[in-house]
Design a protein around this motif. Structure first.
Motif, PDB file in Angstrom:
ATOM      1  N   ASP A 214       0.821  -1.226   0.000  1.00  0.00           N
ATOM      2  CA  ASP A 214       0.000   0.000   0.000  1.00  0.00           C
ATOM      3  C   ASP A 214       0.847   1.265   0.000  1.00  0.00           C
ATOM      4  OD1 ASP A 214      -2.199  -1.580   2.397  1.00  0.00           O
ATOM      5  OD2 ASP A 214      -2.227  -1.646   0.203  1.00  0.00           O
ATOM      6  N   GLY A 215       2.048   1.195  -0.544  1.00  0.00           N
ATOM      7  CA  GLY A 215       2.866   2.407  -0.676  1.00  0.00           C
ATOM      8  C   GLY A 215       3.404   2.934   0.628  1.00  0.00           C
ATOM      9  N   ASN A 216       3.414   2.123   1.677  1.00  0.00           N
ATOM     10  CA  ASN A 216       3.970   2.590   2.945  1.00  0.00           C
ATOM     11  C   ASN A 216       5.492   2.664   2.864  1.00  0.00           C
ATOM     12  OD1 ASN A 216       1.439   2.743   4.204  1.00  0.00           O
ATOM     13  ND2 ASN A 216       1.473   0.542   4.637  1.00  0.00           N
ATOM     14  N   ARG A 217       6.058   3.433   3.751  1.00  0.00           N
ATOM     15  CA  ARG A 217       7.494   3.693   3.727  1.00  0.00           C
ATOM     16  C   ARG A 217       8.180   2.876   4.813  1.00  0.00           C
ATOM     17  NH1 ARG A 217      10.601   7.719   1.352  1.00  0.00           N
ATOM     18  NH2 ARG A 217      12.342   8.506   2.584  1.00  0.00           N
ATOM     19  N   ILE A 218       9.283   2.234   4.455  1.00  0.00           N
ATOM     20  CA  ILE A 218      10.064   1.481   5.435  1.00  0.00           C
ATOM     21  C   ILE A 218      11.410   2.175   5.600  1.00  0.00           C
ATOM     22  CG2 ILE A 218      11.166  -0.726   5.984  1.00  0.00           C
ATOM     23  CD1 ILE A 218       8.187  -1.060   5.938  1.00  0.00           C
ATOM     24  N   CYS A 219      11.687   2.611   6.810  1.00  0.00           N
ATOM     25  CA  CYS A 219      12.957   3.281   7.096  1.00  0.00           C
ATOM     26  C   CYS A 219      13.678   2.504   8.184  1.00  0.00           C
ATOM     27  CB  CYS A 219      12.714   4.715   7.593  1.00  0.00           C
ATOM     28  SG  CYS A 219      11.864   5.724   6.386  1.00  0.00           S
ATOM     29  N   ILE A 220      14.903   2.131   7.890  1.00  0.00           N
ATOM     30  CA  ILE A 220      15.683   1.368   8.861  1.00  0.00           C
ATOM     31  C   ILE A 220      16.770   2.271   9.413  1.00  0.00           C
ATOM     32  CG2 ILE A 220      17.187  -0.638   9.189  1.00  0.00           C
ATOM     33  CD1 ILE A 220      15.654  -1.917   6.813  1.00  0.00           C
ATOM     34  N   VAL A 221      16.821   2.369  10.740  1.00  0.00           N
ATOM     35  CA  VAL A 221      17.919   3.111  11.375  1.00  0.00           C
ATOM     36  C   VAL A 221      18.531   2.183  12.412  1.00  0.00           C
ATOM     37  CG1 VAL A 221      16.325   4.271  12.975  1.00  0.00           C
ATOM     38  CG2 VAL A 221      18.601   5.183  12.627  1.00  0.00           C
ATOM     39  N   SER A 222      19.800   1.880  12.205  1.00  0.00           N
ATOM     40  CA  SER A 222      20.444   0.868  13.029  1.00  0.00           C
ATOM     41  C   SER A 222      21.741   1.400  13.614  1.00  0.00           C
ATOM     42  CB  SER A 222      20.736  -0.362  12.167  1.00  0.00           C
ATOM     43  OG  SER A 222      21.605  -1.240  12.842  1.00  0.00           O
ATOM     44  N   GLY A 223      22.089   0.884  14.791  1.00  0.00           N
ATOM     45  CA  GLY A 223      23.345   1.230  15.430  1.00  0.00           C
ATOM     46  C   GLY A 223      24.515   0.414  14.906  1.00  0.00           C
ATOM     47  N   SER A 224      24.266  -0.475  13.950  1.00  0.00           N
ATOM     48  CA  SER A 224      25.376  -1.237  13.361  1.00  0.00           C
ATOM     49  C   SER A 224      26.268  -0.293  12.579  1.00  0.00           C
ATOM     50  CB  SER A 224      24.837  -2.318  12.418  1.00  0.00           C
ATOM     51  OG  SER A 224      24.308  -3.384  13.142  1.00  0.00           O
ATOM     52  N   PRO A 225      27.573  -0.598  12.502  1.00  0.00           N
ATOM     53  CA  PRO A 225      28.484   0.322  11.812  1.00  0.00           C
ATOM     54  C   PRO A 225      28.271   0.301  10.304  1.00  0.00           C
ATOM     55  CG  PRO A 225      29.659  -1.643  12.547  1.00  0.00           C
ATOM     56  CD  PRO A 225      28.286  -1.748  13.093  1.00  0.00           C
ATOM     57  N   THR A 226      28.656   1.385   9.660  1.00  0.00           N
ATOM     58  CA  THR A 226      28.446   1.539   8.221  1.00  0.00           C
ATOM     59  C   THR A 226      29.173   0.466   7.417  1.00  0.00           C
ATOM     60  OG1 THR A 226      30.234   3.145   8.316  1.00  0.00           O
ATOM     61  CG2 THR A 226      28.000   4.011   8.282  1.00  0.00           C
ATOM     62  N   GLN A 227      30.251  -0.073   7.981  1.00  0.00           N
ATOM     63  CA  GLN A 227      31.016  -1.100   7.258  1.00  0.00           C
ATOM     64  C   GLN A 227      30.191  -2.369   7.022  1.00  0.00           C
ATOM     65  OE1 GLN A 227      32.250   0.588   9.915  1.00  0.00           O
ATOM     66  NE2 GLN A 227      33.578   1.891   8.686  1.00  0.00           N
ATOM     67  N   MET A 228      29.111  -2.496   7.760  1.00  0.00           N
ATOM     68  CA  MET A 228      28.287  -3.700   7.615  1.00  0.00           C
ATOM     69  C   MET A 228      27.148  -3.510   6.616  1.00  0.00           C
ATOM     70  SD  MET A 228      28.336  -5.405  11.357  1.00  0.00           S
ATOM     71  CE  MET A 228      27.591  -6.828  10.644  1.00  0.00           C
TER      72      MET A 228
ATOM     73  N   GLU B 290      14.797   3.703   3.211  1.00  0.00           N
ATOM     74  CA  GLU B 290      15.972   4.312   3.828  1.00  0.00           C
ATOM     75  C   GLU B 290      16.696   3.257   4.636  1.00  0.00           C
ATOM     76  OE1 GLU B 290      14.000   8.509   5.080  1.00  0.00           O
ATOM     77  OE2 GLU B 290      15.317   7.553   6.555  1.00  0.00           O
ATOM     78  N   PHE B 291      18.002   3.387   4.694  1.00  0.00           N
ATOM     79  CA  PHE B 291      18.773   2.445   5.504  1.00  0.00           C
ATOM     80  C   PHE B 291      19.950   3.217   6.080  1.00  0.00           C
ATOM     81  CE2 PHE B 291      20.559  -0.897   7.423  1.00  0.00           C
ATOM     82  CZ  PHE B 291      21.116  -1.947   6.707  1.00  0.00           C
ATOM     83  N   VAL B 292      19.818   3.617   7.333  1.00  0.00           N
ATOM     84  CA  VAL B 292      20.826   4.458   7.981  1.00  0.00           C
ATOM     85  C   VAL B 292      21.623   3.619   8.975  1.00  0.00           C
ATOM     86  CG1 VAL B 292      21.175   6.500   9.419  1.00  0.00           C
ATOM     87  CG2 VAL B 292      19.339   6.483   7.725  1.00  0.00           C
ATOM     88  N   LEU B 293      22.938   3.694   8.848  1.00  0.00           N
ATOM     89  CA  LEU B 293      23.826   2.989   9.784  1.00  0.00           C
ATOM     90  C   LEU B 293      24.717   4.003  10.486  1.00  0.00           C
ATOM     91  CD1 LEU B 293      24.756  -0.023   7.494  1.00  0.00           C
ATOM     92  CD2 LEU B 293      23.370  -0.106   9.547  1.00  0.00           C
ATOM     93  N   LYS B 294      25.366   3.538  11.515  1.00  0.00           N
ATOM     94  CA  LYS B 294      26.128   4.464  12.367  1.00  0.00           C
ATOM     95  C   LYS B 294      27.561   4.581  11.871  1.00  0.00           C
ATOM     96  CE  LYS B 294      26.483   5.447  17.273  1.00  0.00           C
ATOM     97  NZ  LYS B 294      26.517   4.894  18.617  1.00  0.00           N
TER      98      LYS B 294
END
Lengths: 350, 373
Positions: B83-97, B114-118
């Motif tokens: 249904d066009g919903n948005r999935i945004c992932i924000v994780s404390g895992s390091p960017t190297q992963m 979105e996929f944001v890493l630390k």
């Protein structure tokens, strides 16, 4: 998955310590579901305060419970929906696999005996108890021996005593991981002919068995020495023995307290021995054993001590799980069938 | 050619995790998403053990195929994406992963916006060692930036009980709803020991973020089996859950999921081998007992699930008993409760976030002393 039904309202520290013990067990046991039987509104308030696995602990409502000092038969008649009765019913209907209770012992035994059939070949159920001994046994270095029957019934025939020996041995093999538990009859002498007729006849029958490691008769003073891993006797004698052993333990503690107060020299002596005493206490702490079984029915029932705290209850639940996982009842039934077959062959002159 | 050459340092930076890709705003004229679902990754979606250095090291070397999602989480994420919903992932895992985690999500068929890493490498290079463990100064601005890029009418947040997700999510919810002022936020950032420039950046984002009481629900996955009562202070909007079937049940009550989608979550959990029908039924009882769904919801779900089953939701599942038996098992769990009322006593007082942050720090210090963290 094994379903262990816990009478959450039975015991001096119920329901708080019972629920706490069950909650801890739910985290430790992955192959079990725990069904707490009791006042759902009370249990529902307690559980969220505790670490537990919400997918493996559920509540089954029971509006009343049997108090510790109530007369069992009268209480069960007046309170048909008491937690112990509802719990035993759940197991009887196949909605649970084993039962744990720290409540009124008489009511527990009566509730089970009215609802659960005996195993094939078992004539009477036996209530067992553990007692700390000098000797250790089994792979787990268990300091406890098992005494049965300690009060499920009063009298026992020779056949009953043989049945108790089979059940106690199966339990010790499974729970203490003792491959060949030493089984003995309690008597007033070590000779085969000593004791009442039932004991003499049981001795003669047990000597013929190969399934059990029967070592003969032992006397009362042999119990704390740990000469036998499983001590078999009638319910009346067993109950007297158990109460006496408990009384001796309490007296020793009272004497130690008296000595501690009475003289400086004695106090210093006790202080010097304190680490050894603590070690002894931890080794013989019944809380780590949780409880002892009511054997002979088609389902395991672990009777926890009335004063059980969360640790004891958690351990009782684990013992129940172990009994299920090890198919304790099946093993008892199989051994009884083997003994029965041998007896029939002997009778027909084979 | 020059443009491609100029991108090499950026691409190299992204590869080693020094540079993070920007959060792309919605194209001009694009319709804002109806619902944004924000997910944490470790201990929320993925079963990750890093309570010891050994576990942490092993986790770093796991392949995408080695990583395990919690049963039901994948089916849930896939359902939410519809249904066009948005999935945004924000994780404390390091960017190297990023590569291995993105591969895992791809393996699971999970699409995201979105996929944001630390960026811990950047923190180390700048000597910002307390930022390595800090969660609030990292996650909160990441969520605010995400909302600025694409503000949805509704948001649902998913976290776990390992760290401070409950605090961060409630703070975010209250901030965008206008219940927490910029001055309050500043105090919280000081208590969180945020570096000055990070705090300033966060405050700037908080001033700019579109305000609305958008956060409808927050789920905290009890990976550490924390007592659910401990989350009562966050109010009824925050639901601690033992598993994703419970999450699906609450989302069904919230009319976010259909009965069919709840069935798919349940089927994935059964297929994992870690759950049986009995444990799912007990999960229903637990969530009713805690007052998170009503008995009526459970009965309505049973009726709708029956229709879904008849129309083929359980087709090909000869391993399952007939739906009537499944439904009866679930109903029996509800009946077992008798007439006992749900333990629904949630506090509605405003949260003292500074105190919460201080308590969280104390709690972590205690865990470190016990050797658990």
């Amino acid at each position: 998955m094994h379903r262990i039904v816990v009478d959450a309202m039975g015991g001096d520290h119920a329901p708080d310590e019972i629920v706490r013990g069950a909650a801890e067990a739910s985290l430790a046991l992955t192959g079990a579901e725990i069904i707490l039987v009791g006042d759902a509104s009370v249990l529902g308030r307690l559980l969220p305060r505790l670490r537990h696995d919400g997918a493996r602990v559920r509540v089954h409502h029971a509006p009343t419970f049997v108090e510790m000092d109530e007369k069992p038969a009268e209480a069960l008649a007046a309170k048909p929906e008491a937690s112990i009765a509802v719990a035993a019913d759940l197991v009887a209907r196949g909605e649970g696999d084993a039962l744990v209770s720290a409540g009124n012992t008489g009511a527990s035994v009566l509730a089970c005996s009215r609802r659960w059939p005996l195993l094939e070949g078992v004539r009477r159920a036996a209530l067992a108890s553990v007692y700390p001994t000098e000797l250790r046994r089994g792979e787990k270095e268990d300091p406890f021996s098992l005494i049965l029957d300690v009060g499920a019934t009063i009298d026992a025939t020779a056949e009953d005593l043989v049945g108790f020996a089979v059940m106690g041995s199966a339990y010790a093999r499974l729970i203490s991981q003792n491959r060949r538990p030493r089984v003995a009859l309690l008597s007033n002498g070590s000779e085969a002919g000593k004791g009442p007729a039932s004991v003499v006849a049981a001795h003669a029958a047990l000597v013929e068995t190969t399934e059990l490691n029967f070592i003969g008769n032992i006397e009362g003073l042999d119990i704390p020495r740990g000469v036998a891993d499983v001590v078999v006797t009638s319910g009346f004698v067993g109950n007297v023995v158990l109460k006496m052993l408990e009384g001796v333990s309490e007296t020793v503690v009272r004497l130690a307290r008296y000595a501690h107060k009475e003289r400086l020299a004695w106090r210093l002596g006790l202080i010097a021995l304190s680490s050894a005493i603590d070690q002894l206490k931890s080794i013989t702490d019944w809380q780590q054993y949780g409880g002892a079984p009511l054997l002979g029915f088609t389902h395991p029932f672990i009777k926890a001590h009335g004063r059980s705290n969360a640790r004891a209850i958690g351990n009782a639940v684990k013992v129940a799980h172990k009994a299920l996982a090890g198919n304790l009842c099946g093993n008892i039934a199989r051994t009884m069938a083997e003994l029965d077959e041998r007896a029939q062959r002997r009778a027909s002159g084979d | 050619m020059l443009r491609r050459l100029s991108r090499i340092p950026v691409r190299l930076g992204e590869r080693i995790g020094l540079v993070e890709p920007d959060v792309e705003p919605l194209p001009p004229g694009a319709k804002p998403p109806r619902h944004t679902f924000r997910w944490d990754l470790d201990k929320t979606y993925l079963r990750t053990e890093f309570d010891s250095l050994k576990d942490l090291a092993m986790s770093a070397f796991e392949t995408a195929a080695d990583k395990q999602a919690f049963p039901g989480a994948t089916a849930l994420l896939r359902s939410l994406r519809q249904d066009g919903n948005r999935i945004c992932i924000v994780s404390g895992s390091p960017t190297q992963m990023r590569q291995v985690l993105a591969a895992k999500l791809a393996l699971d068929g999970v699409e995201y916006d979105e996929f944001v890493l630390k960026n811990n490498l950047k923190n180390i290079l700048r000597g910002r060692f307390r930022a390595l463990r800090a969660q609030i100064p990292y996650k909160l601005p990441a969520m605010l930036r995400s909302r600025i890029a694409a503000a949805a009418e509704a948001e649902t947040l998913f976290g776990d009980d390992a760290e401070a997700d409950a605090i961060i999510y409630c703070l975010y919810a209250d901030l965008i709803a206008g219940r927490v002022s910029i001055a309050d936020l500043e105090r919280v950032l000081i208590a969180s020991r945020a570096y000055d420039d990070d705090a300033a950046w966060c405050l700037e984002l908080a001033r700019t973020v579109p305000k609305a009481p958008a956060v409808r629900r927050m789920f905290i996955h009890l990976d550490r089996r924390s007592p659910p009562m401990g989350f009562r202070r966050f109010g009824p909007r925050l639901v601690p859950v033992f598993n994703y079937f419970q999450t699906a049940l609450v989302l069904y009550q919230d009319k976010v999921l259909s009965a069919r989608q709840v069935i798919f979550v349940a089927l994935e959990m059964l297929d994992s081998g870690q759950y049986e029908l009995g444990t799912l039924a007990t999960s229903v009882q637990d969530v009713i007992r805690r007052g998170r769904i009503t008995r009526e919801t459970a009965l309505q779900l049973a009726a709708e699930a029956h229709e879904a089953a008849k129309s083929g939701a359980l087709s090909g599942r000869s391993d399952l008993p007939p739906f009537e038996r499944i439904s009866e098992a679930f109903r029996e769990r509800v009946r077992e409760l008798g007439a006992a009322p749900a333990t629904d006593s949630h506090q509605e007082e405003p949260l003292d976030y500074v105190r919460l942050v201080d308590e969280e720090h104390e709690h972590r210090r205690t865990r470190r002393k016990q050797g658990v963290d």
